[in-house]
Scaffold this motif. Sequence first.
Motif, mmCIF file in Angstrom:
data_model
loop_
_atom_site.group_PDB
_atom_site.id
_atom_site.type_symbol
_atom_site.label_atom_id
_atom_site.label_comp_id
_atom_site.label_asym_id
_atom_site.label_seq_id
_atom_site.Cartn_x
_atom_site.Cartn_y
_atom_site.Cartn_z
ATOM 1 N N VAL A 133 0.712 0.860 4.126
ATOM 2 C CA VAL A 133 -0.188 0.319 3.098
ATOM 3 C C VAL A 133 0.177 0.889 1.728
ATOM 4 O O VAL A 133 0.183 0.182 0.716
ATOM 5 C CB VAL A 133 -1.659 0.616 3.437
ATOM 6 N N ILE A 134 0.518 2.170 1.696
ATOM 7 C CA ILE A 134 0.929 2.807 0.436
ATOM 8 C C ILE A 134 2.189 2.148 -0.105
ATOM 9 O O ILE A 134 2.278 1.823 -1.308
ATOM 10 C CB ILE A 134 1.150 4.321 0.657
ATOM 11 N N GLU A 135 3.172 1.915 0.763
ATOM 12 C CA GLU A 135 4.398 1.232 0.331
ATOM 13 C C GLU A 135 4.072 -0.125 -0.270
ATOM 14 O O GLU A 135 4.612 -0.525 -1.309
ATOM 15 C CB GLU A 135 5.345 1.046 1.524
ATOM 16 N N GLU A 136 3.191 -0.853 0.438
ATOM 17 C CA GLU A 136 2.822 -2.195 -0.004
ATOM 18 C C GLU A 136 2.163 -2.152 -1.376
ATOM 19 O O GLU A 136 2.512 -2.919 -2.281
ATOM 20 C CB GLU A 136 1.895 -2.805 1.035
ATOM 21 N N ARG A 137 1.194 -1.256 -1.557
ATOM 22 C CA ARG A 137 0.453 -1.194 -2.824
ATOM 23 C C ARG A 137 1.309 -0.632 -3.954
ATOM 24 O O ARG A 137 1.109 -0.969 -5.125
ATOM 25 C CB ARG A 137 -0.818 -0.385 -2.641
ATOM 26 N N ALA A 138 2.265 0.221 -3.618
ATOM 27 C CA ALA A 138 3.167 0.771 -4.634
ATOM 28 C C ALA A 138 4.301 -0.180 -4.971
ATOM 29 O O ALA A 138 5.083 0.078 -5.883
ATOM 30 C CB ALA A 138 3.742 2.108 -4.159
ATOM 31 N N ARG A 139 4.405 -1.285 -4.213
ATOM 32 C CA ARG A 139 5.493 -2.252 -4.399
ATOM 33 C C ARG A 139 6.869 -1.580 -4.327
ATOM 34 O O ARG A 139 7.792 -1.941 -5.048
ATOM 35 C CB ARG A 139 5.344 -2.986 -5.725
ATOM 36 N N ILE A 175 12.490 -0.958 -0.188
ATOM 37 C CA ILE A 175 12.795 -2.376 0.035
ATOM 38 C C ILE A 175 11.673 -3.059 0.808
ATOM 39 O O ILE A 175 11.190 -4.129 0.423
ATOM 40 C CB ILE A 175 14.154 -2.521 0.737
ATOM 41 N N GLU A 176 11.203 -2.440 1.903
ATOM 42 C CA GLU A 176 10.091 -3.035 2.636
ATOM 43 C C GLU A 176 8.822 -3.042 1.790
ATOM 44 O O GLU A 176 8.000 -3.965 1.883
ATOM 45 C CB GLU A 176 9.828 -2.299 3.943
ATOM 46 N N GLY A 177 8.638 -2.016 0.948
ATOM 47 C CA GLY A 177 7.445 -1.943 0.123
ATOM 48 C C GLY A 177 7.334 -3.076 -0.878
ATOM 49 O O GLY A 177 6.225 -3.485 -1.256
ATOM 50 N N ARG A 178 8.461 -3.615 -1.328
ATOM 51 C CA ARG A 178 8.421 -4.757 -2.251
ATOM 52 C C ARG A 178 7.840 -5.990 -1.589
ATOM 53 O O ARG A 178 7.122 -6.772 -2.214
ATOM 54 C CB ARG A 178 9.822 -5.047 -2.772
#
Length: 382
Positions: A110-116, A229-232
């Motif tokens: 979730v952190i990766e996702e929100r941090a893009r 990369i996945e976070g983007r």
Amino acid sequence: MTAPALISDLPRDWRSATLVGRLQLQDGPTPVVITGGRVRDVSRHAATVSELLSQWQGSPPAGEDLGPLEELSIDRAYERTPAVRLLAPFDLQCIKACGVTFAISAVERVIEERARGNADQAHSIRSALSQRVGADIRSVQPGTDAAARLKAALIADNLWSQYLEVAIGPDAEVFTKSPLLSSMGWGDWIGIRPDSHWNNPEPEIVLACDRRGRTLGVTLGNDVNLRDIEGRSALLLGKAKDNTGSCAIGPFIRMFDDTFSIDDARKAVVSLEVLGEDNFQLYGDSSMSLISRDPLELVRQTLSYHDYPDGFALFLGTMFAPTQDRDTVGRGFTHKVGDVVRVTSQKLGTLVNKVTTCDRVPPWTFGVTDLMRNLASRRLLS
């Protein structure tokens, strides 16, 4: 010549264990079984590990005795060219992986996702999310009414995420990690994309399943992950997970017998150690007792709507997402070229690899067609 490095990376009771693996011998890749400390070439019985596991009836075939394991000239490929190379213990099996199977890994996704994918923003987001989301998802069983109520509450609080869906929803995340024959073995290089600036190892338990879905043994894996990369976008999962050298498995599959069972996998503690050429040190543990779904439930979900005639390997996920700062306060951990990564569990030994970039990993050129030609030339196909 002996193999002290490999022997020191095996479980203490390896002489009483039943181990299955693959050796790169002069004639080609060869499935072997190790019992009583001796190595047996079983290629005349089964030309591949896939075939060997599908024929497994609880006791290994006799095979050709190659002698004590200590006397084979096996060494780490990242240090020198060994006379005998230890390959990843899977060949024709599909390499599958489960994600977000631990509460802490769900929070980190979730952190990766929100941090893009921006590591600089991770620290502040982690502080805001960890206490609420982490505590709540640890308290529910995935797919239950309680999980559904938690989902509704998180949606109302604008905290819902696609990662939480697979963390507590009815369906586990199961994806294809790596092509057949592309996994790196013990003592080999692992690769990160040169354009990735936020990435980490993922130390995991890996199940060995045959064509009928029987879970026959366990080994260790490193599901190398590119967080930026996945976070983007979660749609970039394939590029974040599947690159040259991004999957390591080994050293051997420990088969279920009187000394080892699926319950040992359920109770296993997986340790991670990263030692950098910059003297950076990272340590951590991941306890399988904290996994949100039982390992055999993950096998069942993998088999739900897909057949695997050559069997499959299944990574079970990790709770360990390193957040220790390496260079800059608040940026957390990321790999550097030269890192030595050790994934250890008491009854499975240690998987050790060295980090480089994907474009510098020795090219993967030996595919399924090459394997079939090699086996045919050795008259191992009937």
